[in-house]
Scaffold this motif. Structure first.
Motif, mmCIF file in Angstrom:
data_model
loop_
_atom_site.group_PDB
_atom_site.id
_atom_site.type_symbol
_atom_site.label_atom_id
_atom_site.label_comp_id
_atom_site.label_asym_id
_atom_site.label_seq_id
_atom_site.Cartn_x
_atom_site.Cartn_y
_atom_site.Cartn_z
ATOM 1 N N PHE A 201 0.840 -1.202 0.000
ATOM 2 C CA PHE A 201 0.000 0.000 0.000
ATOM 3 C C PHE A 201 0.870 1.246 0.000
ATOM 4 C CE2 PHE A 201 -2.385 3.164 2.715
ATOM 5 C CZ PHE A 201 -3.260 3.558 1.712
ATOM 6 N N LYS A 202 0.545 2.162 -0.912
ATOM 7 C CA LYS A 202 1.193 3.474 -0.957
ATOM 8 C C LYS A 202 0.283 4.464 -0.246
ATOM 9 C CE LYS A 202 2.850 4.992 -4.870
ATOM 10 N NZ LYS A 202 4.304 5.265 -4.725
ATOM 11 N N ALA A 203 0.737 4.993 0.863
ATOM 12 C CA ALA A 203 -0.094 5.929 1.616
ATOM 13 C C ALA A 203 -0.306 7.226 0.850
ATOM 14 C CB ALA A 203 0.539 6.220 2.968
ATOM 15 N N LEU A 204 0.680 7.609 0.040
ATOM 16 C CA LEU A 204 0.616 8.817 -0.774
ATOM 17 C C LEU A 204 1.231 8.506 -2.130
ATOM 18 C CD1 LEU A 204 1.914 11.408 1.863
ATOM 19 C CD2 LEU A 204 -0.467 11.101 1.138
ATOM 20 N N PRO A 205 0.871 9.251 -3.172
ATOM 21 C CA PRO A 205 1.468 8.988 -4.479
ATOM 22 C C PRO A 205 2.988 9.120 -4.473
ATOM 23 C CG PRO A 205 -0.459 10.390 -4.704
ATOM 24 C CD PRO A 205 -0.194 10.267 -3.236
ATOM 25 N N SER A 206 3.517 9.990 -3.622
ATOM 26 C CA SER A 206 4.960 10.230 -3.585
ATOM 27 C C SER A 206 5.707 9.312 -2.615
ATOM 28 C CB SER A 206 5.234 11.687 -3.185
ATOM 29 O OG SER A 206 4.666 11.971 -1.923
ATOM 30 N N SER A 207 4.977 8.476 -1.866
ATOM 31 C CA SER A 207 5.616 7.630 -0.860
ATOM 32 C C SER A 207 5.913 6.248 -1.429
ATOM 33 C CB SER A 207 4.721 7.508 0.375
ATOM 34 O OG SER A 207 3.563 6.764 0.061
ATOM 35 N N PRO A 208 6.854 5.525 -0.823
ATOM 36 C CA PRO A 208 7.097 4.147 -1.280
ATOM 37 C C PRO A 208 5.947 3.237 -0.895
ATOM 38 C CG PRO A 208 8.372 4.624 0.705
ATOM 39 C CD PRO A 208 7.738 5.919 0.285
ATOM 40 N N ALA A 209 5.743 2.185 -1.674
ATOM 41 C CA ALA A 209 4.756 1.170 -1.319
ATOM 42 C C ALA A 209 5.342 0.303 -0.213
ATOM 43 C CB ALA A 209 4.415 0.319 -2.530
ATOM 44 N N LEU A 210 4.616 0.185 0.886
ATOM 45 C CA LEU A 210 5.083 -0.588 2.030
ATOM 46 C C LEU A 210 4.220 -1.831 2.213
ATOM 47 C CD1 LEU A 210 5.682 2.238 4.673
ATOM 48 C CD2 LEU A 210 7.394 1.057 3.285
ATOM 49 N N PRO A 211 4.814 -2.938 2.653
ATOM 50 C CA PRO A 211 4.001 -4.117 2.969
ATOM 51 C C PRO A 211 3.160 -3.867 4.211
ATOM 52 C CG PRO A 211 6.295 -4.487 3.575
ATOM 53 C CD PRO A 211 6.247 -3.165 2.865
ATOM 54 N N HIS A 212 1.908 -4.277 4.152
ATOM 55 C CA HIS A 212 0.969 -4.110 5.257
ATOM 56 C C HIS A 212 0.299 -5.444 5.570
ATOM 57 C CE1 HIS A 212 1.398 0.148 4.286
ATOM 58 N NE2 HIS A 212 0.638 0.472 5.313
ATOM 59 N N ILE A 213 -0.237 -5.524 6.777
ATOM 60 C CA ILE A 213 -1.109 -6.637 7.141
ATOM 61 C C ILE A 213 -2.410 -6.074 7.693
ATOM 62 C CG2 ILE A 213 0.708 -8.339 7.563
ATOM 63 C CD1 ILE A 213 0.473 -7.743 10.558
ATOM 64 N N LEU A 214 -3.488 -6.775 7.457
ATOM 65 C CA LEU A 214 -4.795 -6.396 7.992
ATOM 66 C C LEU A 214 -5.500 -7.690 8.380
ATOM 67 C CD1 LEU A 214 -7.219 -3.725 6.572
ATOM 68 C CD2 LEU A 214 -8.082 -5.893 7.433
ATOM 69 N N GLY A 215 -5.979 -7.757 9.633
ATOM 70 C CA GLY A 215 -6.623 -8.998 10.025
ATOM 71 C C GLY A 215 -7.172 -8.951 11.432
ATOM 72 N N ARG A 216 -7.354 -10.135 11.986
ATOM 73 C CA ARG A 216 -7.945 -10.248 13.313
ATOM 74 C C ARG A 216 -7.324 -11.430 14.048
ATOM 75 N NH1 ARG A 216 -13.938 -12.458 11.443
ATOM 76 N NH2 ARG A 216 -13.206 -14.488 10.719
ATOM 77 N N ALA A 217 -7.291 -11.302 15.361
ATOM 78 C CA ALA A 217 -6.786 -12.372 16.218
ATOM 79 C C ALA A 217 -7.700 -12.470 17.428
ATOM 80 C CB ALA A 217 -5.351 -12.097 16.649
ATOM 81 N N ARG A 218 -7.778 -13.668 18.011
ATOM 82 C CA ARG A 218 -8.708 -13.938 19.089
ATOM 83 C C ARG A 218 -7.958 -14.139 20.404
ATOM 84 N NH1 ARG A 218 -13.964 -13.123 18.518
ATOM 85 N NH2 ARG A 218 -13.742 -14.043 16.439
ATOM 86 N N ASN A 219 -8.500 -13.569 21.483
ATOM 87 C CA ASN A 219 -7.943 -13.796 22.813
ATOM 88 C C ASN A 219 -8.534 -15.101 23.349
ATOM 89 O OD1 ASN A 219 -6.434 -13.175 25.111
ATOM 90 N ND2 ASN A 219 -8.157 -12.175 26.116
ATOM 91 N N PRO A 220 -7.720 -16.145 23.483
ATOM 92 C CA PRO A 220 -8.297 -17.439 23.880
ATOM 93 C C PRO A 220 -8.737 -17.439 25.332
ATOM 94 C CG PRO A 220 -5.901 -17.571 23.813
ATOM 95 C CD PRO A 220 -6.273 -16.213 23.289
ATOM 96 N N ALA A 221 -9.649 -18.329 25.629
ATOM 97 C CA ALA A 221 -10.062 -18.506 27.020
ATOM 98 C C ALA A 221 -8.906 -19.071 27.826
ATOM 99 C CB ALA A 221 -11.266 -19.432 27.096
ATOM 100 N N ALA A 222 -8.826 -18.690 29.088
ATOM 101 C CA ALA A 222 -7.724 -19.160 29.936
ATOM 102 C C ALA A 222 -7.796 -20.675 30.129
ATOM 103 C CB ALA A 222 -7.816 -18.469 31.295
#
Length: 222
Positions: A201-222
């Motif tokens: 993803f390039k945050a701006l047209p003049s910025s480098p494209a950086l690797p990103h992650i988008l997701g979800r994680a679950r807090n397990p029961a104890a």
């Protein structure tokens, strides 16, 4: 009031205020929408910045507690919270409480939230493991973490460049580190990663494209 002096960076805050709004025009807003889609209940947002996520919370969210350490950005977040109150399409008024605090010592109770949100913040917390332990502390069992972060590249050459430039980038970027493997840190925290999309993803047209992650994680029961 916690001691937040180490997190004050007015020059970076002014720059971030401009760049984040511009970045939303070039696609960041859609990533924010995807990040928050389907959330419900009580949510804690860690490192809320200037509050650009607030307008994207869905109707099932009944309260957002937003934590921000930097004074200027927190003031902007408070203003944005007031602006979006009652104006998010298709929902009643969204209560947003903005608190002074930082990711390694969240000023909220144990097991108090259905979800936690981190958005372009785990790159800059001093210690990721400590911040993620705080996420687990404040999430109820079965609660989820939603994350949208730029990360170290999986390509060795690009990762080496990120490592080399990180000291300078960090100095001018509010502590941001380009070379963190944040996906691995989330998994190592004990949270169970359920979904993680990797993309450039390039945050701006003049910025480098950086690797990103988008997701979800679950807090397990104890």
């Amino acid at each position: 009031m916690p001691d937040l002096s180490q997190f004050q960076n007015p020059r970076f805050a002014r720059m971030y205020e401009r760049v984040s709004v511009e970045s939303d025009r070039f696609g960041a807003s859609e990533h924010r929408r995807r990040l928050l889609a389907g959330l419900s209940g009580r949510v804690v947002e860690i490192g809320a910045g200037n509050g650009l996520n607030f307008a994207h919370y869905p109707p099932a969210v009944r309260e957002v507690v937003a934590i921000e350490p930097e004074d200027r950005l927190r003031a902007l977040a408070e203003r944005e919270a007031g602006r979006v109150a009652g104006r998010v399409a298709g929902r009643a008024a969204l209560p947003v409480r903005v608190l002074a605090g930082h990711g390694e010592e969240l000023p909220v109770e144990d097991d108090g939230f259905d979800a936690a949100v981190v958005s372009l913040v785990l790159c800059s917390v001093p210690h990721q493991a400590v911040a993620l332990a705080e996420v687990r502390r404040v999430l109820r069992a079965g609660g989820e973490l939603r994350f949208f972060e730029h990360v170290r590249s999986a390509h060795r050459g690009v990762a080496l460049v990120q490592h080399v430039v990180t000291p300078l980038w960090r100095r001018f970027g509010g502590g941001c580190r380009l070379n963190r493997d944040t996906g691995r840190a989330i998994a190592a925290s004990g949270l169970v990663v359920e979904e993680m999309e990797r993309f450039s993803f390039k945050a701006l047209p003049s910025s480098p494209a950086l690797p990103h992650i988008l997701g979800r994680a679950r807090n397990p029961a104890a």
